[in-house]
Every structure is written in C-alpha cells, then in structure tokens.
Design a protein around this motif. Structure first.
Motif, mmCIF file in Angstrom:
data_model
loop_
_atom_site.group_PDB
_atom_site.id
_atom_site.type_symbol
_atom_site.label_atom_id
_atom_site.label_comp_id
_atom_site.label_asym_id
_atom_site.label_seq_id
_atom_site.Cartn_x
_atom_site.Cartn_y
_atom_site.Cartn_z
ATOM 1 N N TYR A 1 0.837 -1.186 0.000
ATOM 2 C CA TYR A 1 0.000 0.000 0.000
ATOM 3 C C TYR A 1 0.875 1.240 0.000
ATOM 4 O O TYR A 1 1.895 1.288 0.667
ATOM 5 C CB TYR A 1 -0.920 0.027 1.223
ATOM 6 C CG TYR A 1 -1.866 -1.132 1.283
ATOM 7 C CD1 TYR A 1 -1.763 -2.068 2.295
ATOM 8 C CD2 TYR A 1 -2.849 -1.296 0.319
ATOM 9 C CE1 TYR A 1 -2.632 -3.139 2.353
ATOM 10 C CE2 TYR A 1 -3.706 -2.359 0.379
ATOM 11 C CZ TYR A 1 -3.599 -3.284 1.398
ATOM 12 O OH TYR A 1 -4.464 -4.333 1.445
ATOM 13 N N PHE B 1 -1.560 6.137 3.582
ATOM 14 C CA PHE B 1 -2.943 6.566 3.369
ATOM 15 C C PHE B 1 -3.804 5.417 2.844
ATOM 16 O O PHE B 1 -4.884 5.153 3.375
ATOM 17 C CB PHE B 1 -3.014 7.747 2.401
ATOM 18 C CG PHE B 1 -4.429 8.163 2.087
ATOM 19 C CD1 PHE B 1 -5.123 8.985 2.965
ATOM 20 C CD2 PHE B 1 -5.071 7.702 0.946
ATOM 21 C CE1 PHE B 1 -6.433 9.349 2.698
ATOM 22 C CE2 PHE B 1 -6.382 8.061 0.678
ATOM 23 C CZ PHE B 1 -7.067 8.883 1.553
ATOM 24 N N VAL B 2 -3.325 4.735 1.820
ATOM 25 C CA VAL B 2 -4.120 3.653 1.220
ATOM 26 C C VAL B 2 -4.288 2.499 2.206
ATOM 27 O O VAL B 2 -5.360 1.908 2.306
ATOM 28 C CB VAL B 2 -3.501 3.179 -0.110
ATOM 29 C CG1 VAL B 2 -4.279 2.005 -0.685
ATOM 30 C CG2 VAL B 2 -3.469 4.319 -1.113
ATOM 31 N N PHE C 1 -6.889 3.706 4.574
ATOM 32 C CA PHE C 1 -8.182 3.821 3.903
ATOM 33 C C PHE C 1 -8.828 2.449 3.707
ATOM 34 O O PHE C 1 -10.027 2.287 3.889
ATOM 35 C CB PHE C 1 -8.010 4.516 2.544
ATOM 36 C CG PHE C 1 -9.300 4.805 1.843
ATOM 37 C CD1 PHE C 1 -10.015 5.964 2.123
ATOM 38 C CD2 PHE C 1 -9.813 3.921 0.906
ATOM 39 C CE1 PHE C 1 -11.206 6.235 1.482
ATOM 40 C CE2 PHE C 1 -11.008 4.182 0.255
ATOM 41 C CZ PHE C 1 -11.707 5.341 0.548
ATOM 42 N N THR C 2 -8.018 1.462 3.347
ATOM 43 C CA THR C 2 -8.581 0.133 3.072
ATOM 44 C C THR C 2 -8.822 -0.697 4.329
ATOM 45 O O THR C 2 -9.596 -1.651 4.289
ATOM 46 C CB THR C 2 -7.669 -0.665 2.112
ATOM 47 O OG1 THR C 2 -6.360 -0.751 2.685
ATOM 48 C CG2 THR C 2 -7.600 -0.009 0.745
ATOM 49 N N HIS D 1 -7.332 -0.403 14.662
ATOM 50 C CA HIS D 1 -6.602 0.268 13.581
ATOM 51 C C HIS D 1 -5.186 0.623 14.040
ATOM 52 O O HIS D 1 -4.225 0.436 13.301
ATOM 53 C CB HIS D 1 -7.317 1.551 13.147
ATOM 54 C CG HIS D 1 -8.666 1.334 12.536
ATOM 55 N ND1 HIS D 1 -8.991 0.233 11.787
ATOM 56 C CD2 HIS D 1 -9.777 2.117 12.542
ATOM 57 C CE1 HIS D 1 -10.243 0.325 11.373
ATOM 58 N NE2 HIS D 1 -10.741 1.470 11.826
ATOM 59 N N TYR E 1 -1.840 7.135 7.530
ATOM 60 C CA TYR E 1 -2.655 5.960 7.828
ATOM 61 C C TYR E 1 -3.937 6.372 8.562
ATOM 62 O O TYR E 1 -5.031 5.950 8.206
ATOM 63 C CB TYR E 1 -1.822 4.992 8.674
ATOM 64 C CG TYR E 1 -2.495 3.719 9.087
ATOM 65 C CD1 TYR E 1 -2.611 2.648 8.206
ATOM 66 C CD2 TYR E 1 -2.969 3.550 10.389
ATOM 67 C CE1 TYR E 1 -3.192 1.450 8.607
ATOM 68 C CE2 TYR E 1 -3.551 2.366 10.798
ATOM 69 C CZ TYR E 1 -3.663 1.318 9.903
ATOM 70 O OH TYR E 1 -4.242 0.141 10.297
ATOM 71 N N GLY F 1 -6.330 8.168 6.341
ATOM 72 C CA GLY F 1 -6.984 7.186 5.469
ATOM 73 C C GLY F 1 -8.131 6.477 6.152
ATOM 74 O O GLY F 1 -9.238 6.393 5.605
ATOM 75 N N PHE F 2 -7.923 5.971 7.378
ATOM 76 C CA PHE F 2 -9.021 5.231 8.008
ATOM 77 C C PHE F 2 -10.137 6.141 8.493
ATOM 78 O O PHE F 2 -11.301 5.738 8.537
ATOM 79 C CB PHE F 2 -8.551 4.219 9.062
ATOM 80 C CG PHE F 2 -8.033 4.746 10.364
ATOM 81 C CD1 PHE F 2 -8.857 5.393 11.268
ATOM 82 C CD2 PHE F 2 -6.708 4.533 10.730
ATOM 83 C CE1 PHE F 2 -8.383 5.838 12.489
ATOM 84 C CE2 PHE F 2 -6.217 4.973 11.955
ATOM 85 C CZ PHE F 2 -7.062 5.640 12.828
ATOM 86 N N ILE G 1 -11.140 8.879 6.849
ATOM 87 C CA ILE G 1 -11.918 9.205 5.645
ATOM 88 C C ILE G 1 -12.783 8.030 5.216
ATOM 89 O O ILE G 1 -13.970 8.204 4.914
ATOM 90 C CB ILE G 1 -10.988 9.660 4.506
ATOM 91 C CG1 ILE G 1 -10.415 11.044 4.827
ATOM 92 C CG2 ILE G 1 -11.725 9.676 3.160
ATOM 93 C CD1 ILE G 1 -9.373 11.538 3.847
ATOM 94 N N SER G 2 -12.230 6.820 5.213
ATOM 95 C CA SER G 2 -13.051 5.677 4.794
ATOM 96 C C SER G 2 -14.167 5.406 5.799
ATOM 97 O O SER G 2 -15.281 5.029 5.417
ATOM 98 C CB SER G 2 -12.202 4.424 4.566
ATOM 99 O OG SER G 2 -11.606 3.975 5.754
ATOM 100 N N THR G 3 -13.905 5.660 7.081
ATOM 101 C CA THR G 3 -14.963 5.529 8.096
ATOM 102 C C THR G 3 -16.084 6.521 7.806
ATOM 103 O O THR G 3 -17.270 6.171 7.855
ATOM 104 C CB THR G 3 -14.392 5.762 9.504
ATOM 105 O OG1 THR G 3 -13.455 4.723 9.794
ATOM 106 C CG2 THR G 3 -15.482 5.778 10.558
#
Length: 197
Positions: free
Chosen positions: A30, A34-35, A38-39, A134, A147, A150-151, A153-155
């Motif tokens: 990753y 960030f990715v 995010f994932t 996380h 990191y 990323g998490f 934003i995805s949340t």
C-alpha cells in the motif's frame, strides 16, 4: 510542426510527479500509509457493519444525531488508534468490535431513541475498540498520520452510506427496510462474536 496545448503538457508533468513518489514509498503493498489506512476499515466486515450502522442509526434518530454520531465516531476512533499505537492496554478489542454491530443493529431494529448524549456515549464507546484495532495494526513501514487520515476518511464514507440508506425512514416501507438492515447488521455482529464469520 504543431505544439501540444500547454495545459495538456502541464497536466502530464503533474501526473508523472504525483504518481511515482507514491509508488516509491509503499508498505505492505500500500502506498505510504494513506491507502493502507483507507482500506483497513473497508476490508474488515466487522468494521463495515458497525460503521454503516452508525450512519443508519443517526439517520433513524434524525437531526441533529444524523450528523453528530458520524462525527463523534471517527473523532473518538482516532483517540483509540493513538492508544493502540502507543500500546495502552484495552481488553477484549475484537469482542467490543463485534458487540458494536450487535448493539447498534438492535438499536435500529427496535427503533430505540435514547437522548442524544446517551447515543453519543454508546457510539463513542464502540469507536474506541475500532480505533484501537486500527492503531495496533498500523504497518511498521507506513506513515502513521497518513494511515490515520486514510481510516478516518473511509470511516466517514461508510457512515455516509449508512446515512444515505437511512434516509429511507421518511417512508413507511423505507422505515421497514432500514430496520431490516439493522437486523442484518446485528446478525453479522453475532456471527463475528461467535466466530461464525
């Protein structure tokens, strides 16, 4: 001889400059953190179930819960992540994550409408477990801040999915669909809790 348009050339240069550094600092497949962050929530069904449930419950409760709960969750989740990164002990993290889906799903199924502060405390308590997971699973080779961004934003996006579906509560059939989704989330939480998922 024709020259390419200046904006096209500038765009191509920008793409080259942006793409290669991101690929150069990859960790565990990753890019830069960030990715990976995010994932992380979207690749774990236990996280997905609870985070969608927060948005669903907020939509079910209406204003101002529809916006307050999805803000409380990622803020407290970030604090839980810090606790995980620095190694503070938090017991029964996986159980807490599974219970979050069970409890939040039941709140929706039973159409429970506690005072906003109680709903906020419930959401915040479960956010600690999700954030802690996380934080403890932060890959060693990635940037912790990227990191976390990323998490978070995805949340937020998972909360928005729950809110969007939850807006169906405006119609009687939609209300039943939202409560049905709450039942599925609770069942998923029970499956996570019992190890069936």
């Amino acid at each position: 001889m024709t020259r390419p348009p200046t904006h096209a050339l500038l765009g191509a240069v920008c793409l080259v400059m942006i793409a290669f550094p991101a690929l150069a600092h990859s960790g565990d497949g990753y890019g830069g953190g960030f990715v990976a962050g995010f994932t992380h929530p979207i690749l774990g069904w236990d996280h997905v179930a609870a985070m969608v449930a927060v948005g669903l419950w907020g939509a079910f409760l209406g204003s101002p819960a529809i916006w307050i709960l999805p803000v409380v969750f990622p803020l407290v989740m970030a604090l839980g992540a810090v606790a995980g990164i620095i190694g503070l002990p938090v017991p029964a993290v996986e159980t807490g994550i599974a219970l979050s889906a069970v409890v939040l799903g039941f709140m929706i199924v039973l159409a429970l409408r506690p005072p906003l502060w109680i709903a906020g405390v419930i959401v915040a308590a479960f956010a600690i477990f999700h954030g802690y997971a996380h934080g403890t699973e932060l890959p060693a080779t990635v940037n912790a801040f990227a990191y976390a961004v990323g998490f978070v934003i995805s949340t937020g996006l998972l909360h928005l999915i729950g809110i969007a579906f939850g807006l169906l509560v405006r119609w009687p059939a939609g209300r039943m669909a939202v409560r049905g989704a709450g039942a599925l989330i609770s069942l998923a939480g029970i499956a996570f809790l019992t190890g069936m998922a």
